[in-house]
Motif scaffolding. Sequence first.
Motif, short mmCIF file in Angstrom:
data_model
loop_
_atom_site.label_atom_id
_atom_site.label_comp_id
_atom_site.label_asym_id
_atom_site.label_seq_id
_atom_site.Cartn_x
_atom_site.Cartn_y
_atom_site.Cartn_z
N SER A 21 0.83 -1.22 0.00
CA SER A 21 0.00 0.00 0.00
C SER A 21 0.86 1.27 0.00
O SER A 21 0.47 2.27 -0.60
N THR A 22 2.03 1.22 0.66
CA THR A 22 2.90 2.41 0.65
C THR A 22 3.47 2.66 -0.74
O THR A 22 3.64 3.81 -1.14
N VAL A 23 3.79 1.58 -1.46
CA VAL A 23 4.29 1.74 -2.82
C VAL A 23 3.21 2.32 -3.72
O VAL A 23 3.46 3.27 -4.50
N VAL A 24 2.01 1.77 -3.62
CA VAL A 24 0.89 2.27 -4.44
C VAL A 24 0.60 3.72 -4.08
O VAL A 24 0.41 4.57 -4.95
N GLY A 25 0.57 4.02 -2.78
CA GLY A 25 0.28 5.39 -2.36
C GLY A 25 1.31 6.38 -2.86
O GLY A 25 0.97 7.50 -3.27
N ALA A 26 2.59 5.97 -2.84
CA ALA A 26 3.65 6.86 -3.33
C ALA A 26 3.50 7.13 -4.83
O ALA A 26 3.85 8.22 -5.31
N GLY A 27 2.97 6.16 -5.56
CA GLY A 27 2.77 6.36 -6.99
C GLY A 27 1.53 7.19 -7.30
O GLY A 27 1.51 7.96 -8.27
N VAL A 28 0.50 7.05 -6.48
CA VAL A 28 -0.76 7.75 -6.74
C VAL A 28 -0.72 9.19 -6.25
O VAL A 28 -1.30 10.09 -6.88
N ALA A 29 -0.03 9.44 -5.13
CA ALA A 29 -0.05 10.76 -4.50
C ALA A 29 0.28 11.90 -5.47
O ALA A 29 -0.46 12.90 -5.53
N PRO A 30 1.37 11.82 -6.25
CA PRO A 30 1.67 12.94 -7.16
C PRO A 30 0.59 13.16 -8.22
O PRO A 30 0.41 14.28 -8.70
N LEU A 31 -0.13 12.10 -8.56
CA LEU A 31 -1.17 12.22 -9.59
C LEU A 31 -2.36 13.04 -9.11
O LEU A 31 -3.11 13.58 -9.93
N VAL A 32 -2.54 13.11 -7.79
CA VAL A 32 -3.67 13.88 -7.25
C VAL A 32 -3.18 15.12 -6.50
O VAL A 32 -3.92 15.71 -5.71
N GLY A 33 -1.92 15.50 -6.74
CA GLY A 33 -1.39 16.72 -6.17
C GLY A 33 -1.04 16.64 -4.71
O GLY A 33 -1.03 17.65 -4.00
N ARG A 34 -0.71 15.44 -4.22
CA ARG A 34 -0.33 15.27 -2.83
C ARG A 34 1.14 14.86 -2.73
O ARG A 34 1.70 14.28 -3.66
N GLU A 35 1.73 15.14 -1.59
CA GLU A 35 3.11 14.75 -1.37
C GLU A 35 3.16 13.26 -1.02
O GLU A 35 2.41 12.79 -0.16
N ALA A 36 4.04 12.52 -1.68
CA ALA A 36 4.13 11.08 -1.45
C ALA A 36 4.68 10.81 -0.06
O ALA A 36 5.62 11.46 0.41
N GLY A 37 4.10 9.82 0.61
CA GLY A 37 4.59 9.41 1.91
C GLY A 37 5.75 8.45 1.78
O GLY A 37 6.13 8.04 0.67
N PRO A 38 6.34 8.04 2.91
CA PRO A 38 7.48 7.11 2.87
C PRO A 38 7.05 5.73 2.40
O PRO A 38 5.94 5.27 2.67
N VAL A 39 7.94 5.06 1.69
CA VAL A 39 7.72 3.70 1.24
C VAL A 39 8.47 2.75 2.16
O VAL A 39 9.65 2.98 2.47
N GLY A 40 7.82 1.71 2.62
CA GLY A 40 8.49 0.78 3.52
C GLY A 40 7.56 -0.34 3.94
O GLY A 40 6.40 -0.41 3.52
N LEU A 41 8.07 -1.24 4.78
CA LEU A 41 7.28 -2.37 5.25
C LEU A 41 6.17 -1.93 6.19
O LEU A 41 5.16 -2.63 6.33
N ALA A 42 6.34 -0.78 6.86
CA ALA A 42 5.34 -0.28 7.79
C ALA A 42 4.81 1.06 7.29
O ALA A 42 5.58 1.88 6.79
#
Length: 309
Positions: A183-204
């Motif tokens: 979910s962190t990987v997906v979120g990091a990829g989606v965030a810039p598409l909706v004008g948001r800053e990407a969060g950290p990618v990791g196991l947690a």
Amino acid sequence: MTGLASRACVPTRFGALGRALGGALLMGVALGSGTEIGPAVADVLGLTGFAARMVPALLVSAVAVPLVGWALRRRGGSLEDIGFGGAGANVRALLFGAGVTLAAAVLVLGAGTAAGMLRWTRPDLFALTGYVVANGAVALLLEALPEETTLRGYAWTSLRGRFGGLGAALGTTALFLVTPGVSTVVGAGVAPLVGREAGPVGLAPGGQEPVGYLILLTAFGVLLLAARTATGRAPLCAAIGAHLAFLTVNRVVFEGDRRDAGWYAELSSPGVELLVPVYVLVAAAGFALWRRRAVEPFGQGAVSARAGR
């Protein structure tokens, strides 16, 4: 219940593994995209507070649950095949799962309080009630319902048919551990598409300390599997109830000050948080003992608790 495990439509072990992986991937994608798109949608609509929190929750469930239902229908099945039941059975199982988990938390945290490990603030019953209701609605749709449907429902049932109970338990727990990272990987990829800053990618998620998080998640996964296999009627809803109770207890007790929950505990030392995996394992033991009774717990007569698993 006629489960997927008894159907001849699981042709190979690779097919079972693929479906289980697909369930975990679906949850990771739904969670990662929903938690990024949802706030952006809420901002566009001018929503704040509870309404804004509900938008990503609704999006996650709206992606995960219907897609699992669609995958089941393609194979001639339904949501009942993965552990849902009728409305009444669903509610009873949910209350059962929540009740056992809450009882274990009261027992262990009560012992910790008696030992001086926890000191409680004066409760604001109005604020506490409002928080429990609002948080319960968000947690149900954002986490408990979609995670249990995709993992302890679709993934577990697919694995159970080919690898047995132990193999399904190990496989589902492993998938549960990697889903937040996905979910962190997906979120990091989606965030810039909706004008948001990407969060950290990791196991947690959220930059949490990964080792402690994964240890707790493993214990939590054991609890959810124990709840899911404790009863024969609507067993998945018992896991949903346990999931909701766990989230509610932890957020009130350990985060209530930050969440304006109206009640929380002050810890004598950081190590007091180890009481969480203790009560989780106590709850898991309670579910296991209930299962050993091999009797349907809701007044349905002497029905084997193994039916429909």
